[in-house]
Design an enzyme around this catalytic site. Structure first.
Site, PDB file in Angstrom:
ATOM      1  N   ASP A 116       0.736  -1.225   0.013  1.00  0.00           N
ATOM      2  CA  ASP A 116      -0.006   0.082   0.015  1.00  0.00           C
ATOM      3  C   ASP A 116       0.739   1.406  -0.060  1.00  0.00           C
ATOM      4  O   ASP A 116       0.375   2.402   0.185  1.00  0.00           O
ATOM      5  CB  ASP A 116      -0.929   0.198   1.309  1.00  0.00           C
ATOM      6  CG  ASP A 116      -2.101  -0.880   1.089  1.00  0.00           C
ATOM      7  OD1 ASP A 116      -2.653  -0.963  -0.019  1.00  0.00           O
ATOM      8  OD2 ASP A 116      -2.563  -1.646   1.911  1.00  0.00           O
ATOM      9  N   ASP A 175      -6.876  -3.072  -6.184  1.00  0.00           N
ATOM     10  CA  ASP A 175      -6.527  -1.819  -5.795  1.00  0.00           C
ATOM     11  C   ASP A 175      -5.052  -1.621  -5.857  1.00  0.00           C
ATOM     12  O   ASP A 175      -4.857  -0.218  -6.009  1.00  0.00           O
ATOM     13  CB  ASP A 175      -6.548  -1.961  -4.277  1.00  0.00           C
ATOM     14  CG  ASP A 175      -7.943  -3.006  -3.745  1.00  0.00           C
ATOM     15  OD1 ASP A 175      -8.135  -3.694  -4.554  1.00  0.00           O
ATOM     16  OD2 ASP A 175      -8.397  -2.623  -2.515  1.00  0.00           O
TER      17      ASP A 175
HETATM   18  N1  GLY Z   1      -7.433  -1.925   0.134  1.00  0.00           N
HETATM   19  C1  GLY Z   1      -8.340  -0.392  -0.401  1.00  0.00           C
HETATM   20  C2  GLY Z   1      -9.550  -0.807  -0.307  1.00  0.00           C
HETATM   21  O1  GLY Z   1     -10.274  -1.337   0.643  1.00  0.00           O
HETATM   22  O2  GLY Z   1     -10.203  -0.153  -0.972  1.00  0.00           O
END
Ligand code: GLY
Length: 394
Positions: A116, A175
């Site tokens: 992330d 994501d």
């Molecule tokens: N991991 C990012 C989201 O929950 O969209």
């Protein structure tokens, strides 16, 4: 003859007037971006002066602000909003606050345990560096990009999102497309093409393996670490493995739009246009364009909307409108602005005791019953970004 000519000219002028009025009506946006940004600015600043400078707001649950540690995927959004406010209203009050909250994240640059870092560092330090040119911010970004790139493996051609041995071998989630913008920036800034190569390989693998024929996407693809091929496709935050988790669809749209901007590769533009069409034409997309948290939830319409997905989609559509022409451009601009108008009209958080959040009704993780139907910081981040994108396109 002169009378006849005058009548023709009058008639022609009237027609031009009617056509231009009609054009103006179809293009007229009811959205007042400045008025909304001014309201956000007043509210947010009033909230911040009461806030402890070591705490990063994440969401509201049970009527209380929930804070996040710098190590969570959501930590970069609050400083990112502050940098956007500092660019909208260039005053020291915003840049001072933005700097303070950004610098809470410095040690994230060493994080190699998940993917992330783009969400966390590019939204905070990245925006901060573009506002200040502070060389210390550049160092954080370069070190952070090396940590993120350490999760790339040439066999899979993708960055591993999470470490969950026993559950998945090499999970990659949709994501993760958002983290690529960070690598592309570092590649340009450092001249090291490795980061660009990783981003392109990841985007290509995701394009090949995450999408169904209708351009909806799976949330998670797990790769076999011996063959490098996908072995499982499913979900973690959606309703089911075959459903359409709304925020995942939004990340895909945003990610491929950004990839086209940064690389110029038409395959990414085509992917973004196909995802946009799939979303805008979806039979379960409500009239106000604020999607249900999962577009295949059988409880629709008696289930939650996800305002965060709507804000991400709006921001992506506004950018995508730059890369197409005529009717398609108008379609994306109109849809993006319609989402923003409806978010502001129908989904704001009405609580004068908590002024750090503007939008309500997002869904963090419905399967875990976490942050369901509440304000979350990333909805506000993409809302502010989209409002500024809309202003830039007037
Ligand atoms: N991991 C990012 C989201 O929950 O969209």
């Amino acid at each position: 003859m002169a009378v006849f000519l005058r009548r023709i000219i009058t008639c022609f002028s009237l027609c031009v007037l009617v056509i231009s009025c009609e054009y103006a009506t179809t293009n007229k946006s009811e959205l007042d971006e400045r008025q909304i940004l001014n309201t956000i600015s007043d509210r947010l600043y009033a909230g911040i002066v009461e806030l402890d400078t070591s705490r990063l707001p994440r969401s509201v649950e049970g009527g209380k602000v929930r804070f996040t540690s710098p190590g969570s995927w959501t930590s970069g959004f609050f400083p990112g909003i502050l940098w956007m406010m500092a660019s909208y209203e260039p005053t020291k009050k915003w840049s001072d606050k933005a700097r303070k909250y950004t610098e809470l994240l410095e040690n994230v640059k060493y994080e190699t345990g998940h993917h992330d870092l783009g969400f966390m560092l590019y939204n905070s330090y990245g925006r901060g560096y573009s506002a200040t040119n502070n060389p210390a911010y550049r160092e954080v970004l370069f070190t952070g990009a090396a940590s993120l790139a350490s999760r790339y493996d040439t066999l899979m051609g993708a960055i591993k999102s999470w470490d969950r041995p026993g559950k998945w071998q090499y999970p990659v989630i949709i994501d993760n497309m958002i983290n690529l913008e960070f690598l592309l920036w570092v590649s340009k800034e450092s001249g090291d093409s490795t980061y660009m190569d990783i981003a392109i390989s990841h985007a290509d693998e995701t394009l090949k393996n995450h999408f169904r024929p209708d351009y909806s996407s799976y949330h998670v693809v797990d790769y076999d670490t011996v063959t490098g091929e996908p072995v499982w496709r499913g979900t973690h935050q959606g309703l089911s493995d075959s459903s359409d988790w709304a925020r995942g669809q939004a990340w895909g749209l945003y990610g491929y739009t950004m990839m086209y901007r940064e690389t110029g590769h038409v395959r990414y533009l085509n992917q973004a246009k196909s995802i946009a069409q799939y979303l805008l034409d979806h039979s379960n997309m409500p009239e106000d364009l604020i999607p249900y948290w999962d577009l295949k939830d059988p409880e629709i319409p008696n289930t939650h909307r996800d305002v965060s997905a709507a804000a991400i989609i709006a921001s992506a559509l506004l950018e995508l409108s730059d890369y197409v022409k005529d009717n398609q451009q108008l379609t994306y601009l109109t849809a993006g602005r319609k989402i923003l108008t409806n978010l502001d009209r129908l989904y704001t958080y009405e609580n004068d005791d908590i002024r750090l959040f503007y939008l309500d009704q997002s869904v963090g993780s419905k399967p875990k019953n976490g942050e369901v139907g509440v304000p979350v910081i990333y909805a506000d981040y993409y809302f502010v970004e989209a409002l500024m994108r809309s202003l830039e396109r007037q």
